[in-house]
Design an enzyme around this catalytic site. Sequence first.
Site, PDB file in Angstrom:
ATOM      1  N   LYS A 296       0.942   4.010  -2.934  1.00  0.00           N
ATOM      2  CA  LYS A 296       0.544   5.401  -2.698  1.00  0.00           C
ATOM      3  C   LYS A 296       1.713   6.361  -2.934  1.00  0.00           C
ATOM      4  O   LYS A 296       1.508   7.494  -3.375  1.00  0.00           O
ATOM      5  CB  LYS A 296      -0.015   5.543  -1.278  1.00  0.00           C
ATOM      6  CG  LYS A 296      -1.370   4.867  -1.091  1.00  0.00           C
ATOM      7  CD  LYS A 296      -2.391   5.354  -2.117  1.00  0.00           C
ATOM      8  CE  LYS A 296      -3.805   4.882  -1.831  1.00  0.00           C
ATOM      9  NZ  LYS A 296      -4.764   5.288  -2.882  1.00  0.00           N
TER      10      LYS A 296
ATOM     11  N   TYR B  98       0.832  -1.209   0.000  1.00  0.00           N
ATOM     12  CA  TYR B  98       0.000   0.000   0.000  1.00  0.00           C
ATOM     13  C   TYR B  98       0.869   1.261   0.000  1.00  0.00           C
ATOM     14  O   TYR B  98       0.625   2.192  -0.773  1.00  0.00           O
ATOM     15  CB  TYR B  98      -0.923  -0.036   1.219  1.00  0.00           C
ATOM     16  CG  TYR B  98      -2.006   1.020   1.231  1.00  0.00           C
ATOM     17  CD1 TYR B  98      -3.142   0.887   0.442  1.00  0.00           C
ATOM     18  CD2 TYR B  98      -1.904   2.143   2.040  1.00  0.00           C
ATOM     19  CE1 TYR B  98      -4.146   1.851   0.458  1.00  0.00           C
ATOM     20  CE2 TYR B  98      -2.898   3.111   2.078  1.00  0.00           C
ATOM     21  CZ  TYR B  98      -4.019   2.957   1.289  1.00  0.00           C
ATOM     22  OH  TYR B  98      -5.015   3.916   1.312  1.00  0.00           O
TER      23      TYR B  98
HETATM   24  N1  LIG Z   1     -10.305   5.601   4.155  1.00  0.00           N
HETATM   25  C1  LIG Z   1      -9.105   6.077   4.431  1.00  0.00           C
HETATM   26  O1  LIG Z   1      -8.742   6.274   5.604  1.00  0.00           O
HETATM   27  C2  LIG Z   1      -8.149   6.407   3.313  1.00  0.00           C
HETATM   28  C3  LIG Z   1      -6.999   7.143   3.630  1.00  0.00           C
HETATM   29  C4  LIG Z   1      -6.105   7.475   2.617  1.00  0.00           C
HETATM   30  C5  LIG Z   1      -6.365   7.077   1.317  1.00  0.00           C
HETATM   31  N2  LIG Z   1      -7.502   6.361   1.030  1.00  0.00           N
HETATM   32  C6  LIG Z   1      -7.706   5.986  -0.355  1.00  0.00           C
HETATM   33  O2  LIG Z   1      -8.924   6.546  -0.799  1.00  0.00           O
HETATM   34  C7  LIG Z   1      -9.460   5.742  -1.851  1.00  0.00           C
HETATM   35  C8  LIG Z   1     -10.907   5.420  -1.525  1.00  0.00           C
HETATM   36  O3  LIG Z   1     -10.934   4.660  -0.333  1.00  0.00           O
HETATM   37  P1  LIG Z   1     -12.235   4.576   0.583  1.00  0.00           P
HETATM   38  O4  LIG Z   1     -11.771   4.674   1.984  1.00  0.00           O
HETATM   39  O5  LIG Z   1     -13.271   5.504   0.074  1.00  0.00           O
HETATM   40  O6  LIG Z   1     -12.626   3.033   0.336  1.00  0.00           O
HETATM   41  P2  LIG Z   1     -14.037   2.335  -0.022  1.00  0.00           P
HETATM   42  O7  LIG Z   1     -13.780   0.887   0.163  1.00  0.00           O
HETATM   43  O8  LIG Z   1     -15.142   2.970   0.730  1.00  0.00           O
HETATM   44  O9  LIG Z   1     -14.228   2.669  -1.575  1.00  0.00           O
HETATM   45  C9  LIG Z   1     -13.356   2.159  -2.543  1.00  0.00           C
HETATM   46  C10 LIG Z   1     -14.152   1.852  -3.794  1.00  0.00           C
HETATM   47  O10 LIG Z   1     -13.218   1.404  -4.804  1.00  0.00           O
HETATM   48  C11 LIG Z   1     -13.838   0.363  -5.521  1.00  0.00           C
HETATM   49  N3  LIG Z   1     -12.827  -0.468  -6.186  1.00  0.00           N
HETATM   50  C12 LIG Z   1     -11.960  -1.342  -5.612  1.00  0.00           C
HETATM   51  N4  LIG Z   1     -11.232  -1.948  -6.544  1.00  0.00           N
HETATM   52  C13 LIG Z   1     -11.637  -1.444  -7.747  1.00  0.00           C
HETATM   53  C14 LIG Z   1     -11.263  -1.694  -9.089  1.00  0.00           C
HETATM   54  N5  LIG Z   1     -10.335  -2.615  -9.404  1.00  0.00           N
HETATM   55  N6  LIG Z   1     -11.861  -0.990 -10.073  1.00  0.00           N
HETATM   56  C15 LIG Z   1     -12.838  -0.090  -9.769  1.00  0.00           C
HETATM   57  N7  LIG Z   1     -13.244   0.171  -8.513  1.00  0.00           N
HETATM   58  C16 LIG Z   1     -12.658  -0.498  -7.515  1.00  0.00           C
HETATM   59  C17 LIG Z   1     -14.620  -0.403  -4.460  1.00  0.00           C
HETATM   60  O11 LIG Z   1     -15.621  -1.224  -5.053  1.00  0.00           O
HETATM   61  C18 LIG Z   1     -15.169   0.717  -3.604  1.00  0.00           C
HETATM   62  O12 LIG Z   1     -16.455   1.136  -4.047  1.00  0.00           O
HETATM   63  C19 LIG Z   1      -8.547   4.514  -1.947  1.00  0.00           C
HETATM   64  O13 LIG Z   1      -7.610   4.718  -2.969  1.00  0.00           O
HETATM   65  C20 LIG Z   1      -7.849   4.496  -0.595  1.00  0.00           C
HETATM   66  O14 LIG Z   1      -6.613   3.850  -0.664  1.00  0.00           O
HETATM   67  C21 LIG Z   1      -8.405   6.030   2.002  1.00  0.00           C
END
Ligand SMILES: NC(=O)c1ccc[n+]([C@@H]2O[C@H](COP(=O)([O-])OP(=O)(O)OC[C@H]3O[C@@H](n4cnc5c(N)ncnc54)[C@H](O)[C@@H]3O)[C@@H](O)[C@H]2O)c1
Length: 251
Positions: A155, A151
């Site tokens: 990132k 991860y």
């Molecule tokens: N939640 C956190 O604390 C956090 C912090 C930093 C970064 N992020 C990043 O933010 C982004 C969104 O995360 P989130 O927390 O909203 O997660 P989430 O699980 O709520 O949403 C992620 C979405 O991505 C979709 N997805 C996964 N694999 C996929 C693929 N191969 N093709 C198309 N869609 C796909 C999933 O179906 C889901 O709807 C991610 O990149 C995550 O790494 C999240």
Amino acid sequence: MSSTAPVAFVTGGASGIGLAVVNRWIAEGGHAVIADVRVESLDEAVGALPVGTARGVVCDVTDRASVDAARASVAGTEARLDAVVNSAGIARPEPSSAITDAAFQLMLEIHVTGSMRVCRAAYPLLRASGGAIVNVASVAAIAGLPERASYTSAKSAIGGLTRTLAVEWGRTGVRVNAVAPGYVRTALTDKLIRDGDLNDEPVRSRTPLGRFAEPDEIAGAVQFLAGLASSFVNGHVLVVDGGLTIDGDWY
Ligand SMILES: NC(=O)c1ccc[n+]([C@@H]2O[C@H](COP(=O)([O-])OP(=O)(O)OC[C@H]3O[C@@H](n4cnc5c(N)ncnc54)[C@H](O)[C@@H]3O)[C@@H](O)[C@H]2O)c1
């Protein structure tokens, strides 16, 4: 769904940060194409939005044909494309001594190659409208996090991708930026907490604002980077973490 409203294409838009981005974009007068790999979540997300403001496209960012089909759908149906937000992602902590090549590569495939694939496919459409791209990095690009080698590597690479596309495409009027969220309350972090892979109490106590972010607080930064309010911001990774990574108050 074709009109003169500005259109955003949001991967991972059926949940969490992506869905919050969609909601904000629509609240500010835009329309959204929600691209996600999970059909049921797509239907649910679109069904909850005002009729005619959003449509879903089943899209797996790890599959070039799927991304190209989504692009063709946008090019064929929408009058324009103004913003692309790459929010598709997963988190799968594993000890670095045991992680398989396949598991490591999957993380890079979704976050890095997937974002690149979507950017490349959307570029001609964005170029025509002077649009913008917002990638989603993480504070995991700044700090080393145990059992998150795939991860944090993925990132970190989002920063390089963002800066390079910003330089390469800026001359044609397409801006490329990223947000680096801290810990956000979404399905992704809920699962990590449930599975015992994330202890939420130290996250709160080490974050100067004392809490997780709500998805809409990340969407606010994305909306800024995607819109004209940031018209001279290019190649920037905006940390949105409640002060987590600048906190020196630990000694
Ligand atoms: N939640 C956190 O604390 C956090 C912090 C930093 C970064 N992020 C990043 O933010 C982004 C969104 O995360 P989130 O927390 O909203 O997660 P989430 O699980 O709520 O949403 C992620 C979405 O991505 C979709 N997805 C996964 N694999 C996929 C693929 N191969 N093709 C198309 N869609 C796909 C999933 O179906 C889901 O709807 C991610 O990149 C995550 O790494 C999240």
